[in-house]
Scaffold this active site. Structure first.
Site, mmCIF file in Angstrom:
data_model
loop_
_atom_site.group_PDB
_atom_site.id
_atom_site.type_symbol
_atom_site.label_atom_id
_atom_site.label_comp_id
_atom_site.label_asym_id
_atom_site.label_seq_id
_atom_site.Cartn_x
_atom_site.Cartn_y
_atom_site.Cartn_z
ATOM 1 C CB THR A 94 -1.137 0.062 1.117
ATOM 2 O OG1 THR A 94 -1.487 -1.382 1.447
ATOM 3 C CG2 THR A 94 -2.123 1.276 1.150
ATOM 4 C CG HIS A 138 1.909 -7.104 -2.020
ATOM 5 N ND1 HIS A 138 1.934 -6.854 -0.375
ATOM 6 C CD2 HIS A 138 2.858 -7.756 -2.246
ATOM 7 C CE1 HIS A 138 2.410 -7.666 0.020
ATOM 8 N NE2 HIS A 138 3.292 -8.416 -0.982
ATOM 9 C CG MET A 140 -2.442 -2.401 4.707
ATOM 10 S SD MET A 140 -4.212 -3.223 4.310
ATOM 11 C CE MET A 140 -4.020 -3.622 2.764
ATOM 12 C CG ASP A 195 5.231 -10.441 1.470
ATOM 13 O OD1 ASP A 195 5.616 -11.448 1.766
ATOM 14 O OD2 ASP A 195 4.922 -10.182 0.346
#
Length: 351
Positions: A172, A198, A291, A294
């Site tokens: 994000t 992502h 977020m 990972d």
């Protein structure tokens, strides 16, 4: 716990109701109003003062991007865009993120779709996270002058190995963060960079193309079998893990469809685990805004195999979401915590 107050902005009455129903299925969220276009949305933001806004990209009267620009300039708050996966839709979505949107959600198909229910978990989790996003009035990405780093903060072991590579993980807020880091790199920067952002399919190619126009380095969406080259930046394609393998004197990219890791494909952990296995390589791992956690397990693996590897995490004051950098920091293995506007310059000195 106070509920997250959300305004839903979409020109489709069907979508407004569908998104409202999805969000209110979670007891932590309350939809305080809806709007039929960007102009209506701006007026209702002033009236209702929501915590988070979901906004369609394409709308009549005032489109989502134009409305977003005004919101971020005059009354900044977290905005999540809804977009189609068409070529034009991906470009508009990336433009929205550059203009301050916290995140986006891809509509499964078309402007109106019953399949919207398939993204229920995603939209709820992103709205919850967006409430705590760091939002400020929109300013140019390159906003602060480079400050000189203390010599003690620079590692001294970089001549020990013949090759170097940098691996970056983000989620994000990542597209805008990547833009800053890449444009802050020196023009003669040589070290190959691998990036996991992502994003779903279609969007990563558009992201690579947009970033490639902003730098003299070569930015591309990675392809299976790519041989790592100097002055090149490789972005993992959506829905593929990207790993690096050694082939003789070369290092090549391998794309796989192995199961998602921590619900992500591409996964930062997958990339970092592959980097850990490489020998005779100076390794630098970087975690930017996002977020979740990972990349943290991958950092542990990199440091377990190579204690001289260098790990950088973005600092809390510049992140959109302080999730991934926080998780990285909590491993106890981060060598340097830096605000976003210093990371590209630091990488230039580091390598």
């Amino acid at each position: 716990m106070e509920k997250v107050r959300v305004l839903v902005v979409d020109d489709s009455a069907f979508m407004r109701k569908m998104i409202t129903d999805i969000l209110e299925s979670d007891e932590r969220i309350k939809v305080i109003g809806t709007a039929r276009n960007g102009s209506d949305g701006i007026e209702k933001i002033k009236r209702f003062q929501p915590d988070v806004v979901t906004m369609d990209v394409t709308m009549p009267v005032l489109d989502g991007i134009s409305a977003l620009r005004e919101i971020m300039t005059t009354m900044p708050l977290p905005v999540i865009m809804l977009s189609s996966k068409s070529g034009r839709g991906t470009d508009h979505t990336l433009k929205a993120i550059e203009n301050g949107a916290v995140d986006f959600i891809m509509k499964p198909s078309g402007a109106i779709s019953l399949n919207i229910e398939t993204i229920q978990k995603e939209i709820i989790s992103k709205v919850i996270a967006a409430k705590d996003a760091m939002i400020s009035a929109r300013r140019p990405v390159k906003e602060q002058a480079f400050r000189t780093f203390p010599q003690s903060s620079m590692p001294t072991r970089r001549t020990a190995k013949d090759n170097s590579l940098i691996a970056i993980g983000t989620s994000t807020g990542g597209p805008r963060a990547l833009q800053q880091v890449i444009t802050d790199l020196p023009e003669d920067f040589q070290t190959p960079i691998l990036i996991v952002q992502h994003m779903p399919p279609y969007f990563t190619k558009s992201l690579a193309e947009r970033l490639n126009k902003l730098t003299k380095l070569h930015v591309k969406e990675a392809m299976d079998g790519d041989c790592l080259q100097a002055r090149s930046i490789y972005i993992a394609p959506g829905d593929f893990h990207m790993v690096v393998e050694e082939h003789g004197t070369e290092y090549r990219i391998k794309l796989t469809k192995s199961p998602p890791v921590n619900n992500h494909r591409p996964s930062v952990d997958s990339l970092f685990h592959s980097i850990a296995m490489l020998e005779n390589v100076n390794k630098t791992a970087v975690i930017l805004t996002g977020m979740g956690s990972d990349g943290s397990d991958g950092i542990r693996q990199i440091k377990k195999v190579d204690k001289r590897a260098f790990v950088i995490a973005e600092s809390i004051e510049s992140t959109v979401i302080y999730g991934m950098p926080k998780a990285a920091y909590e491993t106890g293995l981060v060598d340097q915590v830096l605000p976003l506007h210093q990371i590209g310059h630091f990488l230039g000195k580091l390598t």
